[in-house]
Design a protein around this motif. Structure first.
Motif, PDB file in Angstrom:
ATOM      1  N   ALA A  64     128.364 -24.441 -80.085  1.00  0.00           N
ATOM      2  CA  ALA A  64     127.610 -23.187 -79.997  1.00  0.00           C
ATOM      3  C   ALA A  64     126.890 -22.900 -81.315  1.00  0.00           C
ATOM      4  N   ASP A  65     127.578 -23.147 -82.435  1.00  0.00           N
ATOM      5  CA  ASP A  65     126.978 -22.901 -83.747  1.00  0.00           C
ATOM      6  C   ASP A  65     125.785 -23.822 -83.996  1.00  0.00           C
ATOM      7  N   LEU A  66     125.891 -25.082 -83.571  1.00  0.00           N
ATOM      8  CA  LEU A  66     124.774 -26.003 -83.751  1.00  0.00           C
ATOM      9  C   LEU A  66     123.550 -25.534 -82.949  1.00  0.00           C
ATOM     10  N   THR A  67     123.811 -25.060 -81.725  1.00  0.00           N
ATOM     11  CA  THR A  67     122.710 -24.569 -80.886  1.00  0.00           C
ATOM     12  C   THR A  67     122.061 -23.331 -81.483  1.00  0.00           C
ATOM     13  N   MET A  97     118.185 -28.914 -88.995  1.00  0.00           N
ATOM     14  CA  MET A  97     119.112 -29.136 -87.891  1.00  0.00           C
ATOM     15  C   MET A  97     120.137 -30.214 -88.238  1.00  0.00           C
ATOM     16  N   ILE A  98     119.693 -31.308 -88.884  1.00  0.00           N
ATOM     17  CA  ILE A  98     120.604 -32.388 -89.272  1.00  0.00           C
ATOM     18  C   ILE A  98     121.625 -31.888 -90.294  1.00  0.00           C
ATOM     19  N   CYS A  99     121.168 -31.075 -91.248  1.00  0.00           N
ATOM     20  CA  CYS A  99     122.079 -30.516 -92.252  1.00  0.00           C
ATOM     21  C   CYS A  99     123.129 -29.613 -91.601  1.00  0.00           C
ATOM     22  N   ALA A 100     122.706 -28.816 -90.616  1.00  0.00           N
ATOM     23  CA  ALA A 100     123.650 -27.951 -89.899  1.00  0.00           C
ATOM     24  C   ALA A 100     124.689 -28.785 -89.153  1.00  0.00           C
ATOM     25  N   ALA A 101     124.234 -29.844 -88.490  1.00  0.00           N
ATOM     26  CA  ALA A 101     125.161 -30.722 -87.765  1.00  0.00           C
ATOM     27  C   ALA A 101     126.129 -31.406 -88.719  1.00  0.00           C
ATOM     28  N   PHE A 102     125.620 -31.847 -89.870  1.00  0.00           N
ATOM     29  CA  PHE A 102     126.473 -32.515 -90.857  1.00  0.00           C
ATOM     30  C   PHE A 102     127.539 -31.571 -91.391  1.00  0.00           C
ATOM     31  N   ARG A 103     127.155 -30.337 -91.672  1.00  0.00           N
ATOM     32  CA  ARG A 103     128.125 -29.402 -92.231  1.00  0.00           C
ATOM     33  C   ARG A 103     129.217 -29.050 -91.210  1.00  0.00           C
ATOM     34  N   GLY A 165     118.948 -25.897 -95.993  1.00  0.00           N
ATOM     35  CA  GLY A 165     119.526 -27.160 -95.544  1.00  0.00           C
ATOM     36  C   GLY A 165     120.254 -27.877 -96.663  1.00  0.00           C
ATOM     37  N   LEU A 166     119.650 -27.904 -97.841  1.00  0.00           N
ATOM     38  CA  LEU A 166     120.285 -28.540 -98.996  1.00  0.00           C
ATOM     39  C   LEU A 166     121.593 -27.841 -99.363  1.00  0.00           C
ATOM     40  N   PHE A 167     121.588 -26.513 -99.330  1.00  0.00           N
ATOM     41  CA  PHE A 167     122.795 -25.764 -99.668  1.00  0.00           C
ATOM     42  C   PHE A 167     123.912 -26.009 -98.650  1.00  0.00           C
TER      43      PHE A 167
END
Length: 238
Positions: A64-67, A97-103, A165-167
């Protein structure tokens, strides 16, 4: 089922936000992400309070958070910033989006491995705050457009999105200030805080949201950098 329903509400807000952004209803899309932030703040606490925490619920919450805080803000940024080349905006949105998925993946991995974590700190900027920051900037941009007829926030938004994204993927410790807000402050001080916040929000919701999130990010980052030097390892990734 109640915590799961709240988590699904978060996901529904994210999906609805994507639809609204695609139809150029940017302010509604942004407020849906803000609403999802409120739901996300309660589902985990509700599950722990009801003693119904589970791995299934944890995985569903991450999806849900990724979406809502990874994909929806990226699309909202792309649709809002029309003064930039599409290829540039797509690249920034994809990176966010990739940074969010990675975190989120890093959080789940460290939680499953029971990594030692220092209390009151996040490892990197949480996805919820990252997505919420983009949403509040879109709301602020709409407010400034109406009042002054300028697009200054939209011009800066892609670069801010890249920085967020970097953060997220960094190991910069962000102080969890919410853990310090509560009855331990004293009932009268807490009532004063919430009363001032409610009045501010009722008078100017756009500025109240922007001010609150901006102050939160700046203060938590500065405090985290200073105090993080004293932490040997294992920051909190909640």
């Amino acid at each position: 089922m109640l915590p799961t329903v709240v988590t699904l509400g978060n996901m529904i807000c994210g999906f609805s936000s994507i639809l609204c952004a695609s139809n150029h209803q940017f302010e509604i899309a942004a407020w849906l992400i803000v609403a999802a932030m409120a739901l996300d703040a309660f589902d985990g606490r509700l599950a722990r309070m009801m003693k119904t925490s589970s791995k299934l619920g944890s995985q569903l919450d991450s999806m849900a958070d990724l979406t809502t805080f990874g994909i929806a803000p990226a699309i909202l940024m792309i649709k809002t910033c029309t003064n930039f080349p599409n290829l540039f905006l797509w690249g920034v949105g994809l990176f966010f989006m990739i940074c969010a998925a990675f975190r989120l993946a890093r959080f789940n991995t460290q939680k499953d491995e029971e990594t030692t974590m220092a209390r009151h700190f996040f490892t990197g900027l949480p996805t919820t705050l990252s997505g919420g920051t983009i949403a509040q900037l879109v709301i602020l941009n709409h407010f400034i457009q109406i009042k002054f007829g300028i697009d200054i926030v939209a011009v800066l938004l892609p670069f801010i999105t890249f920085a967020l994204g970097l953060f997220m993927v960094s190991k910069v410790p962000f102080f969890n200030i919410t853990g310090k807000i509560g009855l331990k402050q004293g009932i009268w001080f807490m009532v004063l805080e919430f009363s001032a916040a409610i009045v501010f929000f009722v008078l100017t919701p756009e500025l109240a949201l922007s001010t609150a999130l901006s102050c939160y990010l700046i203060s938590c980052a500065m405090y985290g950098v200073v105090k993080g030097r004293h932490l040997k390892k294992g920051y909190s990734v909640t």
